[in-house]
Design an enzyme around this catalytic site. Sequence first.
Site, mmCIF file in Angstrom:
data_model
loop_
_atom_site.group_PDB
_atom_site.id
_atom_site.type_symbol
_atom_site.label_atom_id
_atom_site.label_comp_id
_atom_site.label_asym_id
_atom_site.label_seq_id
_atom_site.Cartn_x
_atom_site.Cartn_y
_atom_site.Cartn_z
ATOM 1 N N CYS A 1 -2.720 9.147 2.095
ATOM 2 C CA CYS A 1 -2.314 8.592 0.800
ATOM 3 C C CYS A 1 -3.363 8.938 -0.256
ATOM 4 O O CYS A 1 -3.073 8.990 -1.438
ATOM 5 C CB CYS A 1 -2.133 7.090 0.917
ATOM 6 S SG CYS A 1 -3.495 6.311 1.771
ATOM 7 N N GLU B 1 0.881 -1.181 0.000
ATOM 8 C CA GLU B 1 0.000 0.000 0.000
ATOM 9 C C GLU B 1 0.907 1.215 0.000
ATOM 10 O O GLU B 1 1.291 1.730 1.049
ATOM 11 C CB GLU B 1 -0.893 -0.002 1.253
ATOM 12 C CG GLU B 1 -1.821 -1.202 1.370
ATOM 13 C CD GLU B 1 -2.994 -1.162 0.395
ATOM 14 O OE1 GLU B 1 -3.134 -0.176 -0.363
ATOM 15 O OE2 GLU B 1 -3.758 -2.132 0.372
HETATM 16 P P1 NAD Z 1 8.050 5.347 4.647
HETATM 17 O O1 NAD Z 1 8.107 4.602 3.372
HETATM 18 O O2 NAD Z 1 9.146 6.291 4.949
HETATM 19 O O3 NAD Z 1 8.006 4.306 5.892
HETATM 20 C C1 NAD Z 1 7.023 3.305 5.998
HETATM 21 C C2 NAD Z 1 7.482 2.205 6.930
HETATM 22 O O4 NAD Z 1 8.570 1.494 6.318
HETATM 23 C C3 NAD Z 1 8.026 2.699 8.280
HETATM 24 O O5 NAD Z 1 7.564 1.855 9.293
HETATM 25 C C4 NAD Z 1 9.532 2.575 8.090
HETATM 26 O O6 NAD Z 1 10.236 2.445 9.315
HETATM 27 C C5 NAD Z 1 9.613 1.314 7.265
HETATM 28 N N1 NAD Z 1 10.872 1.111 6.534
HETATM 29 C C6 NAD Z 1 11.796 2.035 6.143
HETATM 30 N N2 NAD Z 1 12.799 1.427 5.475
HETATM 31 C C7 NAD Z 1 12.510 0.099 5.435
HETATM 32 C C8 NAD Z 1 13.160 -1.036 4.869
HETATM 33 N N3 NAD Z 1 14.322 -0.935 4.213
HETATM 34 N N4 NAD Z 1 12.564 -2.244 5.008
HETATM 35 C C9 NAD Z 1 11.381 -2.374 5.638
HETATM 36 N N5 NAD Z 1 10.721 -1.325 6.214
HETATM 37 C C10 NAD Z 1 11.282 -0.107 6.099
HETATM 38 O O7 NAD Z 1 6.613 6.063 4.684
HETATM 39 P P2 NAD Z 1 6.046 7.186 5.671
HETATM 40 O O8 NAD Z 1 6.754 8.476 5.421
HETATM 41 O O9 NAD Z 1 5.989 6.656 7.062
HETATM 42 O O10 NAD Z 1 4.517 7.290 5.173
HETATM 43 C C11 NAD Z 1 4.082 8.091 4.121
HETATM 44 C C12 NAD Z 1 3.905 7.298 2.838
HETATM 45 O O11 NAD Z 1 3.010 6.202 3.061
HETATM 46 C C13 NAD Z 1 3.244 8.106 1.738
HETATM 47 O O12 NAD Z 1 3.905 7.841 0.524
HETATM 48 C C14 NAD Z 1 1.812 7.595 1.698
HETATM 49 O O13 NAD Z 1 1.164 7.753 0.452
HETATM 50 C C15 NAD Z 1 2.022 6.170 2.040
HETATM 51 N N6 NAD Z 1 0.779 5.563 2.534
HETATM 52 C C16 NAD Z 1 0.082 4.745 1.703
HETATM 53 C C17 NAD Z 1 -1.130 4.195 2.107
HETATM 54 C C18 NAD Z 1 -1.913 3.306 1.194
HETATM 55 O O14 NAD Z 1 -2.821 2.634 1.668
HETATM 56 N N7 NAD Z 1 -1.624 3.233 -0.088
HETATM 57 C C19 NAD Z 1 -1.640 4.480 3.386
HETATM 58 C C20 NAD Z 1 -0.895 5.314 4.222
HETATM 59 C C21 NAD Z 1 0.321 5.849 3.771
#
Ligand code: NAD
Length: 473
Positions: free
Chosen positions: A262, A228
Amino acid sequence: MNPATGEAVATIAQGTAEEYKSCRAAMDAAKKDWADMPAPKRGEIVRQISNAIREKIEPLGKIIALEMGKIAPEGIGEVQEIVDMCDMAVGLSRGINGQVIPSEREGHTILEQWNPLGHVAVISAFNFPMAVLGWNMALSMICGNCTIWKGAPSTSLCSVALTKVIVDVLKKNDIHPGVFVLCQGDADVGELITSDPGIPLVSFTGSSKVGRRVSEVVHGRFGRTILECSGNAAVVVMPSANLDLALRAVLFGSVGTAGQRCTTSRRLLVHETVYDEFVTKLAGSYKSVPAGNPLEEGTLLGPVHCERAVKEYEAAIKEATEEGGKVLVGGKRMDRPGYYVEPTIVEMPSCTSESMKEETFVPLLYVAKVGSLDEAIAANNSVKQGLSCALFSTDMREVFKWVGPSGSDCGLVNVNAGSSGAEIGGAFGGEKETGGGRESGSNAWQQYMRRSTCTINFTDELPLAQGIKFGGE
Ligand code: NAD
């Protein structure tokens, strides 16, 4: 950190590799009994979790407001979503059924048996620090899996608070604690999860950049993902639209949650015949949105989550103006403590301007003119992301074109309803670089299980499929 002040509210230890190992050992120990428990009995546990969360809905919602920065009513709404999700899962616990399929062989029956996957991991983003866990946990539990959660490091307090409520219910029912575990941390813990061959399904919510990495690692070991990732929603307003309705939807969709959903409306594509009227009214309504502390009544706009988001906001506005964009309203950081920015509208020279193609996770709305629905659909579909979108029109032909095969290529395709604020009954998720995952309603539960196709012979004959004869006769 409290994004409304920029000050620390708590210090939270993050998980280590050793602690990850002990979480996993607990899950392994819990796996068999939990998988063997009848699904409706697991549903009963989820029902109790739902009730426990209901009792604490306000404090949980306010922790979200404090730590993530969204306004308290939205924080409470986020927790309500978990309650709704649990309630739906309780019902589903009696309905996760397969099909019975007619066999071509006499005296045979084919049936589908859905079995638990074993372990499911949930890696979630900061912007829905509780609801995303709820969507996954409720289904994963009724499907018979042990679940491990890693929330975003900047919303660790939310992770700890929600976990305590869930774990208390497990304790009261004498359920093994390995059925639900939290291992907070950042990329390091994330990588432990994604590279762990003992976790068949990783449900990831976050940016497309990190989602790509998660996808490579998990699929590299033939694991399954629910991805997602980033969105970039367009809202299209056509001449036949109810403009007042569209105005309210665009205002909530673009300014709500300070642009950090999102599904936030990021691109507004307005038909040239109603453009001036609509955009002038929208710009006016932007000026009257009350900004303030998310925990105070009457606030509609809270801060963005962190200093980095403020910098991204400033950089995106600079990029848009360099491409010929004109700031119609907002455009600056607010002169107050914390991470507040003015909700901003930038008028772009074209509906496919380059600046509009990236998701900047702030309250920044690009507006552009379109001459036809075809042009709007092409612009909607021209970006890498494919999560949500909305059309405002009362012309039946436009509506069906928009939702049909040559219409929007998104996963959530709305009509006369804004791009954000989905209900849990439908499958939630998007296409292209949004990742293709589907969560919450419809048949999303099937992803948390493995399907066994069982051919059962109730005769003493051994006919082969396709009429094949193999020796003997
Ligand atoms: P992010 O990608 O920076 O982090 C998301 C998660 O991934 C965090 O828990 C982070 O610690 C973890 N992470 C980071 N590096 C990783 C790795 N190498 N391996 C595994 N996990 C890792 O996102 P964010 O800034 O927390 O959230 C915002 C983003 O999330 C936006 O792009 C938004 O659109 C998206 N989002 C999407 C949905 C959806 O349903 N499509 C819903 C909510 C948020």
